[in-house]
Design an enzyme around this catalytic site. Structure first.
Site, PDB file in Angstrom:
ATOM      1  CG  ASP A   1       9.005  -2.619 -11.598  1.00 21.29           C
ATOM      2  OD1 ASP A   1       8.999  -2.978 -12.790  1.00 21.29           O
ATOM      3  OD2 ASP A   1       9.597  -1.608 -11.180  1.00 21.29           O
TER       4      ASP A   1
ATOM      5  CD  GLU B   1       5.987   0.726   1.687  1.00 22.08           C
ATOM      6  OE1 GLU B   1       6.892   1.588   1.750  1.00 22.08           O
ATOM      7  OE2 GLU B   1       5.057   0.650   2.503  1.00 22.08           O
TER       8      GLU B   1
ATOM      9  CD  GLU C   1       7.370   1.139   8.400  1.00 15.44           C
ATOM     10  OE1 GLU C   1       6.359   1.123   7.674  1.00 15.44           O
ATOM     11  OE2 GLU C   1       8.537   1.134   7.959  1.00 15.44           O
TER      12      GLU C   1
ATOM     13  CB  CYS D   1      -5.760  -1.197   1.643  1.00 18.38           C
ATOM     14  SG  CYS D   1      -4.308  -1.227   2.719  1.00 18.38           S
TER      15      CYS D   1
ATOM     16  NE  ARG E   1       9.865   1.110   5.607  1.00 16.33           N
ATOM     17  CZ  ARG E   1       8.899   1.001   4.695  1.00 16.33           C
ATOM     18  NH1 ARG E   1       9.208   0.993   3.418  1.00 16.33           N
ATOM     19  NH2 ARG E   1       7.648   0.906   5.073  1.00 16.33           N
TER      20      ARG E   1
ATOM     21  CG  HIS F   1      -6.864   5.260   2.680  1.00 12.62           C
ATOM     22  ND1 HIS F   1      -6.027   5.384   3.772  1.00 12.62           N
ATOM     23  CD2 HIS F   1      -7.863   6.159   2.872  1.00 12.62           C
ATOM     24  CE1 HIS F   1      -6.497   6.306   4.590  1.00 12.62           C
ATOM     25  NE2 HIS F   1      -7.613   6.802   4.065  1.00 12.62           N
TER      26      HIS F   1
END
Length: 712
Positions: A466, A409, A398, A680, A365, A678
């Site tokens: 975005d 994400e 993670e 997903c 990350r 969630h």
């Protein structure tokens, strides 16, 4: 089919009686028939004139207009005459392409012989209404005449020489009941088949017709489009699958679309999304897989494919076809591995099966940009076909399993990094809040290629990004022609300056401009020539339009050519199949990349589903929607991103998102648990808070401080 006026005398009896001089006052010669008007023409005389063989004397006008028909209808209504004459007149005019071609013309010249005079559709509509109001007998006669005309015209498609020969097609299209389910559909089917044959055998005629239609008023073209779309939607609804009737309708729709593209002024152009047929592209109607195979496989038996008419397909349908193509490429890539596994008809257990259906990116990350760049560039150099697999993302240390939410994400983080000003890859225009390529970027082309690949991966995997690009970038990606107007969304200041130069009333030389452009390269002012030796060539009234043209090309293309070429190369590395050719407009590509920026939370509420004891009328649910509707625009985007992983709506709006709200606790909850999601599955787990104020507090905390799989 061009009629001509003639005045011929043939010697006969000098007495001038019935056996004497014969005068032909007018002849209309066509491929279908030759119409003769005269005071007297007997059968013996007709046989003497080879150009008029097998013709019978005619005693009706060779064309009509609304005024003539209105008078005849009025006489019938007043009982001054019966319907016999009008019925025969309709048989003659509406049964002959030649006669109908010369009727209802907008130009009022005496003989209606001028080329390209156009059709008066308003008067044509009035004429139809007048005829249909008189008697069912006339209506039946009119329909039978139209059927006769359709059959005749189809036989002579190869003889069509110019656009005005097909005026009758658009006059028939104006018939009020043409889309009525009870109407004789063979009429329009045969006429559309005529148009299809002409487009294939005489493309120059189709081009003429396109140019002619482009000059029609916007209202006329909108009416034609509406009728054709109604026809297609009607038959798509009543038939189990598209047939030749539907296929033939695509040709006149293409004619309208091509004509619309020729219209210069935006105000006179039909919005491109009006050409989408929503019935055709609705969920589950068309088998896009079969349609794409027919379109993409050159060895397949010749057949019809809607992919040949991409303007009918909305962006959702085109995204579906892109995914179908991706799966086909994945299967093609897997075939050599499977063949190797079963070489010689025997399964070789000692041979490792190395094919994986996923393209996996594992990143840290804190180093998401560098890790992604390393993976992407390695695959780009060794096996770019990996990009067309389904993407799976793993964040180091993670626990999240990528069912879509982790992937969303990942794209948010990597896009944010790509546009970070610290890298100097892009520059932000403060006025438009859009990013443009930095012509002075020190980064290698790989950085721009990376972004192109990422955008392609996002489209393939259904992730909205975005990205704040000006529309001109998407137009460039689709290969559309650019104009000075495209500068407005990129840099309104430069656009306003060029408009000022174009409209300058005085001597442009007074502005002291040359064919050059200054720009800052770090802290140094640089000058670039727009043409050879441009800095020494003055801009004048005579060459100012050329100056605007080359300066526009410099800003939109030349100044960022290396950066954009690398970016496009990366994008095409992912989207390189035929399916991308279906995306013909920058607006469509922009929708696929960034989604629908209109956030209709009313539609989201209507389509939302509930589980665990909640329903649309539950008190907790009513509190929830009251709070959401009271949020400001930024808070609504934050909430949307919190539960779905993106702050953009699907292409067809928030109503198609498929939101689910589940009950997360018992009633009257007063604890510290926040709402969770969630992403997903676009599911929100909402505790049954004891008060509305507590719910608002917890919702705001959840949407403002969450990232990844826990709180910041």
């Amino acid at each position: 089919w061009q009629p001509v006026q003639v005045d011929l005398r043939f010697d006969g009896d000098d007495n001038g009686d019935d056996g004497g001089v014969r005068m032909i006052t007018r002849v209309c010669g066509t491929h279908f028939s030759s119409l003769v008007l005269s005071k007297q023409v007997d059968a013996d005389y007709v046989t003497k004139c080879q150009t008029l063989l097998k013709l019978q004397p005619m005693h009706f006008p060779y064309c009509v207009d609304f005024t003539q028909l209105d008078i005849l209808c009025a006489e019938i209504e007043s009982n001054a005459s019966d319907i016999t004459y009008l019925s025969s007149l309709l048989t003659t005019i509406f049964g002959s392409p030649s006669c109908l071609n010369q009727s209802f013309l907008a130009n009022t010249n005496m003989y209606r012989f001028q080329h390209g005079t156009g059709v008066d559709f308003e008067r044509m509509h009035l004429a139809y209404e007048r005829i249909l109001s008189i008697s069912p007998i006339l209506t039946n006669r009119l329909v039978k005449s139209l059927l006769t005309l359709a059959r005749r015209s189809l036989k002579y498609a190869e003889h069509v020489q110019e656009a005005c020969n097909l005026r009758f097609y658009f006059l028939i299209l104006a018939y009020p009941d043409i889309v009525n389910p009870g109407f004789n559909h063979s009429i329009l089917q045969q006429l559309n088949e005529l148009l299809r044959r002409v487009s294939q055998s005489q493309p120059h005629v189709f081009e003429q017709l396109t140019e002619w239609m482009a000059s029609m008023p916007l209202s006329t073209r909108m009416t034609l489009l509406s009728k054709l779309q109604e026809c297609m939607s009607m038959f798509l609804e009543i038939k189990s699958k598209p047939d030749l009737y539907v296929a033939y309708l695509c040709t006149p729709l293409k004619l309208l679309y091509d004509a619309n593209e020729l219209v210069q002024h935006d105000a006179q152009r039909i919005p491109f999304d009006k050409f989408y047929n929503r019935t055709l592209t609705r969920d589950g109607y068309l088998d896009f897989g079969t349609d794409y195979v027919q379109f993409a496989n050159p060895n397949a038996a010749h057949g019809f494919s809607f992919c040949e008419f991409p303007f009918l397909l909305d962006p959702v349908a085109k995204r579906t076809i892109l995914r179908i193509e991706k799966r086909a490429m994945q299967q093609h890539a897997a075939r050599p591995n499977i063949q190797q596994l079963f070489a010689g008809g025997v399964m070789h257990f000692n041979q490792p099966f190395i094919y994986s259906p996923y393209f996996v990116i594992a990143v840290r990350r804190a180093h998401v940009l560098q890790d992604t760049l390393n993976v992407i560039m390695r695959v780009a150099q060794n096996n770019a076909s990996e990009f067309r697999k389904e993407l799976k993302v793993v964040f180091d240390q993670e626990d999240g399993v990528d069912q879509g939410g982790v992937r969303k994400e990942f794209f948010q983080l990597i896009i944010r990094e790509c546009f970070d000003v610290k890298y100097g890859t892009f520059v932000l225009n403060e006025e438009t809040r859009t990013y443009w390529f930095n012509q002075n970027a020190l980064e290698s082309p790989e950085e721009f290629m990376l972004l192109g690949i990422l955008i392609g991966l996002a489209i393939y995997n259904g992730v909205l990004l975005d990205i704040q690009f000006p529309p001109v970038i998407y137009k460039k990606m689709c290969g559309q022609a650019l104009s000075v107007a495209d500068l407005n969304a990129l840099d309104p200041r430069i656009y306003a300056s060029l408009r000022q130069v174009s409209g300058y009333d005085g001597d442009v030389a007074d502005l002291c401009l040359t064919f050059s452009c200054d720009y800052m390269k770090w802290d140094k002012l640089e000058t670039v020539d727009l043409i050879e030796n441009g800095r020494n060539i003055e801009v004048t009234n005579d060459n100012k339009e050329r100056y605007i043209e080359v300066l526009t090309a410099y800003y939109l293309t030349d100044s960022v050519k290396a950066q954009f070429d690398a970016f496009l190369r990366g994008f095409k590395m992912v989207l390189q199949g035929k399916a991308f050719d279906l995306i013909q407009r920058g607006e469509e590509l922009e929708l696929l990349v960034v989604g629908n920026v209109t956030l209709d939370f009313d539609a989201l509420e209507v389509s939302c589903k509930y589980e665990g004891g909640y329903n649309a009328d539950h008190k907790i649910v009513r509190w929830f929607w009251d709070i959401i509707h009271e949020f400001d625009a930024q808070q609504k985007k934050q909430f949307l991103k919190f539960f779905s992983g993106s702050d953009r709506a699907p292409l067809r709006g928030l109503g198609k998102l498929g939101m689910l709200i589940q009950k997360a606790t018992g009633d009257h909850y007063t604890g510290h648990q926040l709402p969770t999601a969630h992403t997903c599955f676009n599911a929100l787990l909402l505790p049954a808070y004891a008060t509305k104020e507590l719910m608002r507090e917890k919702l705001l905390a959840a949407i403002q401080y969450s990232e990844g799989f826990g709180l910041k």
